[in-house]
Design an enzyme around this catalytic site. Structure first.
Site, PDB file in Angstrom:
ATOM      1  N   LYS A 102       0.841  -1.193   0.000  1.00 42.12           N
ATOM      2  CA  LYS A 102       0.000   0.000   0.000  1.00 42.12           C
ATOM      3  C   LYS A 102       0.878   1.245   0.000  1.00 42.12           C
ATOM      4  CE  LYS A 102      -3.908  -2.105   0.052  1.00 42.12           C
ATOM      5  NZ  LYS A 102      -3.297  -3.330  -0.476  1.00 42.12           N
ATOM      6  N   ASP A 103       0.289   2.338  -0.474  1.00 40.64           N
ATOM      7  CA  ASP A 103       1.016   3.588  -0.607  1.00 40.64           C
ATOM      8  C   ASP A 103       1.491   4.102   0.748  1.00 40.64           C
ATOM      9  OD1 ASP A 103       0.459   4.605  -3.598  1.00 40.64           O
ATOM     10  OD2 ASP A 103      -1.299   3.564  -2.813  1.00 40.64           O
ATOM     11  N   LYS A 104       2.666   4.707   0.728  1.00 41.64           N
ATOM     12  CA  LYS A 104       3.257   5.243   1.956  1.00 41.64           C
ATOM     13  C   LYS A 104       2.589   6.538   2.364  1.00 41.64           C
ATOM     14  CE  LYS A 104       7.651   7.036   3.770  1.00 41.64           C
ATOM     15  NZ  LYS A 104       9.091   7.233   3.488  1.00 41.64           N
TER      16      LYS A 104
END
Length: 435
Positions: free
Chosen positions: A89-91
């Site tokens: 998942k995106d940071k």
């Protein structure tokens, strides 16, 4: 790479003409703050309530998946390998995803609650198997575009409506290639067995890189491995592992391998992803995106099974109907020795892009024989379906925004959708960050 073949310096991103070129872009930027980018996993299955694995739905803020896995492993007192995940998942976002922990004989209530300023547990349950990559249906995104005008929401709606009908190019986004867009080059040198080049690409200063790691990279360039090790952030485990061993005089090959299979596999995957993007880009620019060609390997989206498209198959009304309904899609290569190859001109294009990357099929086969589990190869659909789209324009305490909401299947990148919506003036304008 042959002496007469120049190094491939093309961007690994798929930056072909827009599918929605006739619709004006709304401009603006995403991810000005984590709460502007919300991602929630759509699980493939629900935990059954019994078994050796504790499933946790976690909500995390500004935290990459691997860091969250480390927090969970430390909390439960297990090795990092005992923690499973379905997808990265995106940071720079607020994300909800499920993690699993192998804890035989234990229940969630046997452990205290995780206390962390950037992560919380929303629910916990038991299940019989470890969560593995791909164990999810997809993700639901809610993305606010800033530095734009709320009145442009109409353009965003037209784009999403179009993509719901045509499908979305299944390109890999920037997070697959890292902050300097060079992860694929590291993967290429791993396959070619050039460990000195692996280290240099990972650690050297780049003219366009002005991030917080510049001092550390300059120390590496001066040969100060110990100083560079101390200067790199602790979160950069791969870089620090290699530098620590180099400072002790360990050979480059052994220093690189000490980074571990998980990290090295990601770089190899980045190399595969860059070639896939280039094949996809050629299909878009030729006007053949979303069409089946003789020689294609059509993929059944649900089962991931493929079949060869012959002239007879292409002429069947049933085949055209399955394509129109998104039941099947043309596929592209994630190159590996055991990947099923297309036929005819489709295979020729895919092989051309493999060789343009600086790697031969013989090198892929040799690397596979040595590692076996790092580069199996696979097919990936060239397009994916976007569903349940919605758009709103508004104003909050931070100013105007346009919010785009949509679902994508697993493995698809929201930044590909937002590129069509925003239409940045240059693909060097970054839409995402590495995880």
């Amino acid at each position: 790479m042959p002496a007469d073949q120049p190094e491939d310096r093309r961007s690994p991103l798929a930056s072909a003409a827009y599918l929605t070129a006739d619709v004006p872009g709304i401009g603006g930027v995403i991810k000005q703050r984590p709460e502007d980018f919300l991602v929630e996993e759509i699980p493939l299955y629900e935990p059954c309530g019994e078994g050796e694995h504790i499933y946790l739905m976690v909500e995390k803020r500004h935290m990459p998946t691997f860091e969250a896995m480390g927090v969970v492993a430390n909390h439960f007192g297990v090795r990092h390998e005992a923690v499973g995940y379905a997808g990265l998942k995106d940071k720079h976002a607020v994300t909800r995803q499920v993690l699993s922990v192998h804890a035989p004989g234990k229940r969630p209530e046997d452990f205290p609650m995780i206390q962390h300023d950037r992560m919380a547990v929303l629910w916990a349950d038991l299940h019989t198997n470890k969560l593995r990559q791909g164990h999810l249906k997809g993700n639901r995104f809610s993305i606010k575009v800033r530095s734009t005008d709320m009145s442009k929401a109409l353009h965003a709606k037209r784009v999403l409506d179009r993509l719901e009908r045509s499908g979305v190019p299944n390109a890999f986004g920037e997070q697959r290639f890292g902050a300097m867009l060079n992860n694929h080059l590291v993967g290429r040198e791993l396959i070619r067995g050039n460990f000195e080049r692996v280290i240099d690409i990972l650690l050297r200063p780049e003219p366009e890189h002005y991030g917080a790691h510049l001092e550390a990279r300059e120390l590496y360039a001066r040969g100060d491995h110990a100083g560079a090790y101390a200067a790199f952030p602790r979160t950069l485990h791969t870089e620090r592992t290699i530098l620590r061993l180099l400072a002790k005089g360990v050979e480059p090959k052994h220093a690189v391998r000490a980074a571990g299979v998980r990290a090295l596999s990601f770089y190899v995957s980045s190399w595969q992803s860059a070639i896939f993007n280039r094949v996809l880009e050629r299909r878009i620019t030729s006007g053949e995106f979303g069409s089946l060609l003789v020689g294609d390997l059509a993929m059944h989206v649900e089962s991931r099974n493929t079949f060869e498209v012959t002239a007879e198959e292409l002429a069947r009304e049933e085949t055209r109907a399955r394509l129109a309904s998104f039941e099947i899609s043309p596929s592209g290569p994630m190159w590996g020795a055991r990947m099923r190859r297309a036929a005819g001109d489709v295979d020729r294009v895919e092989l051309e892009e493999l060789e343009r990357s600086g790697v031969t099929l013989a090198q892929v086969e040799e690397f596979d024989s040595k590692t076996r589990d790092m580069i199996e190869g696979a097919r990936r659909p060239l397009r994916v379906r976007l569903t349940d789209a919605d758009v709103e324009g508004g104003i909050d305490e931070h100013g105007h925004y346009v919010r785009c909401v949509f679902d994508l299947p697993r493995g698809a990148f929201a930044t590909t959708v937002m590129r069509e919506v925003i239409k940045p003036p240059s693909d060097r304008q970054r839409l995402d960050d590495e995880d």
